[in-house]
Structures are given as C-alpha cells and as structure tokens.
Design a protein around this motif. Structure first.
Motif, PDB file in Angstrom:
ATOM      1  N   VAL A 192       0.864  -1.179   0.000  1.00 30.17           N
ATOM      2  CA  VAL A 192       0.000   0.000   0.000  1.00 30.17           C
ATOM      3  C   VAL A 192       0.903   1.232   0.000  1.00 30.17           C
ATOM      4  N   ILE A 193       0.666   2.130  -0.972  1.00 30.61           N
ATOM      5  CA  ILE A 193       1.433   3.371  -1.041  1.00 30.61           C
ATOM      6  C   ILE A 193       0.496   4.530  -0.701  1.00 30.61           C
ATOM      7  N   ASP A 194       0.877   5.286   0.300  1.00 28.10           N
ATOM      8  CA  ASP A 194       0.140   6.471   0.742  1.00 28.10           C
ATOM      9  C   ASP A 194       0.755   7.689   0.049  1.00 28.10           C
ATOM     10  N   ASN A 195       0.016   8.264  -0.896  1.00 27.46           N
ATOM     11  CA  ASN A 195       0.483   9.459  -1.602  1.00 27.46           C
ATOM     12  C   ASN A 195      -0.144  10.737  -1.049  1.00 27.46           C
ATOM     13  N   ARG A 196      -0.665  10.681   0.153  1.00 29.47           N
ATOM     14  CA  ARG A 196      -1.380  11.815   0.747  1.00 29.47           C
ATOM     15  C   ARG A 196      -0.564  12.443   1.871  1.00 29.47           C
TER      16      ARG A 196
END
Length: 141
Positions: free
Chosen positions: A32-36
C-alpha cells in the motif's frame, strides 16, 4: 472504497480508512502506497495510523506524500522503487487517485508505451494527456 485497477498489478483509489485495509488485502494487494500528505487529512488517517493498520495485516506500507501540483522527481523515483520492490500487486491512494496515477505514469516512462501511460488512467477519469510531453521526455533519457 473504490479500487481502480490501472493494470493488474497497480490500482489507485481516493482516500481510504484503516477499516478498508482488510478488503485491500483480500483483493490480493500486498503493498500500500500512501500518496497523501498528512496536512491534508484528519489525524486518524495520518501516515503512522495507516502504517500501523496496514502492517498489522502483513501489508507493506510505503509513505510517498505527493503535494498536488508540486510532484517532484523524488516522488516519481520513490513510487517507482516501491512498485519495483513489491512482491505482488500495489494499491496506491491519495485524495482522488489522480496523484497516484500521475506518479505511476511518470515512474513508468520508457518502460511502457506512452499511450498506455496516458490511456489506462483515463479509463477512470484521470486525464494525463497534458503530461504526454513530460512522459516522452523522461522516456528518452
């Protein structure tokens, strides 16, 4: 939660909640990549809260905060590295999925046809046509 599979190995989504992570894992995603950036969201959705919840389920969690309108090559490189390091499908999220689509496209410049990098996200309403010259320039490096 709205999973938008750009490719079989990469999906994007608008902001998720910790309670969405079991369904993401059940759908087969392993990273899971969090771009926020945390400044955009309430505390219960901050990076460390999401990391704890993801890792408790055995998911790999990567924080790559992308500021809208200010995407950097560091963001692109970090996204590409996280995707390359993943042992399976990757799920990335931001406010709408747009930034996650952009860093995916830029990270894959030269690795996939430009028409795919622009066209695949367009199926979900992410308009990346304006990035075509940038993608082509990165591909020619």
């Amino acid at each position: 939660m709205d999973i938008r599979a750009i490719t079989p190995d990469y999906a994007v989504s608008p902001q998720i909640e910790p309670g969405d992570l079991p369904a993401i894992k059940a759908a087969g995603y392993v990273t899971v990549i969090d771009n926020r950036p945390d400044v955009e969201i309430p505390p219960h959705l901050h990076t460390e809260e999401m990391r704890r919840a993801a890792e408790a389920l055995g998911l790999v969690f990567v924080a790559n905060p992308v500021i809208g309108g200010q995407i950097t090559m560091d963001n692109v490189t970090a996204q590409g590295a996280a995707i390359a390091a993943s042992t399976g499908p990757v799920f990335a999220y931001c406010a709408s999925g747009n930034r996650s689509s952009i860093v995916w496209a830029l990270a894959h410049a030269g690795k996939r046809p430009v028409d795919d990098l622009v066209g695949l996200p367009a199926r979900f309403g992410y308009q990346l046509e304006h990035l075509r010259p940038q993608i082509e320039a990165l591909a020619s490096r």
